[in-house]
Design a protein around this motif. Structure first.
Motif, PDB file in Angstrom:
ATOM      1  N   GLU A 172      72.420 -65.076 -50.405  1.00 28.39           N
ATOM      2  CA  GLU A 172      71.879 -64.971 -51.772  1.00 28.39           C
ATOM      3  C   GLU A 172      72.944 -65.356 -52.791  1.00 28.39           C
ATOM      4  O   GLU A 172      72.655 -66.055 -53.775  1.00 28.39           O
ATOM      5  CB  GLU A 172      71.391 -63.542 -52.021  1.00 28.39           C
ATOM      6  CG  GLU A 172      70.169 -63.159 -51.210  1.00 28.39           C
ATOM      7  CD  GLU A 172      69.787 -61.706 -51.404  1.00 28.39           C
ATOM      8  OE1 GLU A 172      70.505 -61.006 -52.164  1.00 28.39           O
ATOM      9  OE2 GLU A 172      68.791 -61.252 -50.804  1.00 28.39           O
ATOM     10  N   GLU A 212      73.431 -69.060 -52.656  1.00 30.27           N
ATOM     11  CA  GLU A 212      72.311 -69.733 -53.304  1.00 30.27           C
ATOM     12  C   GLU A 212      72.463 -69.706 -54.824  1.00 30.27           C
ATOM     13  O   GLU A 212      72.189 -70.709 -55.518  1.00 30.27           O
ATOM     14  CB  GLU A 212      70.995 -69.064 -52.893  1.00 30.27           C
ATOM     15  CG  GLU A 212      69.747 -69.675 -53.526  1.00 30.27           C
ATOM     16  CD  GLU A 212      69.540 -71.125 -53.121  1.00 30.27           C
ATOM     17  OE1 GLU A 212      68.884 -71.862 -53.902  1.00 30.27           O
ATOM     18  OE2 GLU A 212      70.023 -71.539 -52.042  1.00 30.27           O
ATOM     19  N   HIS A 253      75.006 -72.125 -55.702  1.00 26.96           N
ATOM     20  CA  HIS A 253      74.477 -73.478 -55.560  1.00 26.96           C
ATOM     21  C   HIS A 253      73.682 -73.881 -56.805  1.00 26.96           C
ATOM     22  O   HIS A 253      73.791 -75.024 -57.308  1.00 26.96           O
ATOM     23  CB  HIS A 253      73.584 -73.553 -54.317  1.00 26.96           C
ATOM     24  CG  HIS A 253      72.971 -74.896 -54.109  1.00 26.96           C
ATOM     25  ND1 HIS A 253      71.724 -75.240 -54.603  1.00 26.96           N
ATOM     26  CD2 HIS A 253      73.439 -76.018 -53.473  1.00 26.96           C
ATOM     27  CE1 HIS A 253      71.442 -76.482 -54.280  1.00 26.96           C
ATOM     28  NE2 HIS A 253      72.462 -76.978 -53.579  1.00 26.96           N
ATOM     29  N   LYS A 254      72.895 -72.942 -57.353  1.00 26.18           N
ATOM     30  CA  LYS A 254      72.111 -73.233 -58.555  1.00 26.18           C
ATOM     31  C   LYS A 254      73.017 -73.521 -59.746  1.00 26.18           C
ATOM     32  O   LYS A 254      72.756 -74.420 -60.542  1.00 26.18           O
ATOM     33  CB  LYS A 254      71.189 -72.055 -58.866  1.00 26.18           C
ATOM     34  CG  LYS A 254      70.047 -71.901 -57.873  1.00 26.18           C
ATOM     35  CD  LYS A 254      69.162 -70.718 -58.239  1.00 26.18           C
ATOM     36  CE  LYS A 254      68.011 -70.560 -57.243  1.00 26.18           C
ATOM     37  NZ  LYS A 254      67.166 -69.396 -57.587  1.00 26.18           N
ATOM     38  N   THR A 260      76.123 -72.741 -46.437  1.00 26.62           N
ATOM     39  CA  THR A 260      74.757 -72.210 -46.325  1.00 26.62           C
ATOM     40  C   THR A 260      74.222 -72.392 -44.909  1.00 26.62           C
ATOM     41  O   THR A 260      73.648 -71.476 -44.324  1.00 26.62           O
ATOM     42  CB  THR A 260      73.826 -72.906 -47.324  1.00 26.62           C
ATOM     43  OG1 THR A 260      74.281 -72.660 -48.655  1.00 26.62           O
ATOM     44  CG2 THR A 260      72.390 -72.399 -47.174  1.00 26.62           C
TER      45      THR A 260
END
Length: 239
Positions: free
Chosen positions: A68, A71, A74-75, A104
Motif C-alpha cells: 500500500e 502504491e 507510485h502515485k 511492487t
C-alpha cells in the motif's frame, strides 16, 4: 496325588491368576500415561502450528501494508511526471517508477508465497487438530474401558482371596509353609511336575531313588536342585 498337594496346586493356581491380575493392573496406568504423553505432544505440536500460522499471517499483513505504501509512492511519482521541467528530471522520475514497479512485483510475489505458505500451514493445523481430537477420544474410551476392567479385576481378586483363605484354613502344615516361603523368592510356579525324570521348574534330572518315591505318591518330595515342591503327574499329566 494326596489331598494336601491337590490343595497346594489349587492355591498355586489362585496365586498365579492373582499375579496375572497384578501385572495387568500395573500395565493399565502405564498405558494411560503413554497416551497422555502422546496427547501432550500433539497439543504442543498444535500450539506450535498455530504460532507458525499466526506468524505467517502477520508477515503477510506487513507485506500488504508495504505494498500500500509503495502504491502511494507510485502515485506520487507518476504525478510528478506532469511537473518535470527537464529531460534529466523526467529520466529520474522514470527510473524511480521502474524501481517502484520492480519492488511492487517483488512484494506481490512475496504476498503470493505467504498465501501459499498459510494455506499449507492451515492444512497442517487441521491434520494435527484431527489427530489430537482422535487421541483425546481414544484416551477417554480407553480410560473408561480400563476403569471397567480394573473394577472387574478387583471383584475377581476378592473372590480369589476368599478361595485361598478357605483352602489355606483346611490344612496348615510344613508343606503350606514351604510353599509360602518359596513364593517369596521364586518366579512362576513353585509346585511343578516331574516329566521324564526331569523337574519342570529347573529342568534338571532328579535322582532315580527320589523319582521312585514320587511314583509311589506317599510322600511330598522337594527338588534337590531348585527346592521346588515336585510331584509325578502321571501319564496324562496335569499342570
Amino acid at each position: 496325588m494326596d489331598d494336601k498337594l491337590a490343595h497346594i496346586l489349587k492355591i498355586q493356581s489362585i496365586d498365579i491368576r492373582s499375579d496375572q491380575i497384578g501385572k495387568e493392573k500395573e500395565r493399565i496406568p502405564r498405558e494411560l500415561e503413554k497416551q497422555r504423553e502422546e496427547i501432550e505432544y500433539l497439543s504442543k505440536s498444535v500450539e506450535g502450528d498455530r504460532t507458525v500460522l499466526e506468524g505467517l499471517k502477520v508477515t503477510r499483513r506487513e507485506v500488504e501494508k508495504e505494498l500500500e505504501e509503495i502504491e502511494a509512492k507510485h502515485k506520487k511519482s507518476k504525478a510528478r511526471l506532469d511537473e518535470v521541467k527537464s529531460n534529466k528530471e523526467y529520466q529520474a522520475v522514470i527510473k524511480e517508477l521502474e524501481d517502484i514497479k520492480a519492488l511492487t512485483n517483488e512484494k506481490e510475489e512475496l504476498v503470493i508465497q505467504k498465501m501459499e505458505d498459510i494455506e499449507i500451514q492451515e492444512a497442517e493445523c487441521e491434520r494435527n487438530n484431527a489427530q489430537l481430537d482422535k487421541a483425546k477420544k481414544e484416551y477417554t474410551e480407553k480410560e473408561k474401558e480400563f476403569e471397567e476392567t480394573t473394577s472387574e479385576f478387583e471383584k475377581e481378586i476378592e473372590v480369589l482371596t476368599r478361595e485361598k483363605e478357605e483352602l489355606s484354613q483346611q490344612f496348615n502344615d510344613e508343606l503350606l509353609s514351604r510353599y509360602t516361603r518359596l513364593r517369596t523368592h521364586l518366579r512362576g510356579r513353585v509346585v511343578v511336575p516331574v516329566r521324564n525324570v526331569v523337574c519342570q521348574g529347573c529342568h534338571i534330572g532328579i535322582p532315580p531313588q527320589q523319582y521312585n518315591l514320587l511314583l509311589r505318591g506317599d510322600s511330598t518330595q522337594i527338588c534337590p536342585h531348585c527346592g521346588r515342591i515336585i510331584y509325578w503327574e502321571g501319564e496324562e499329566g496335569i499342570d
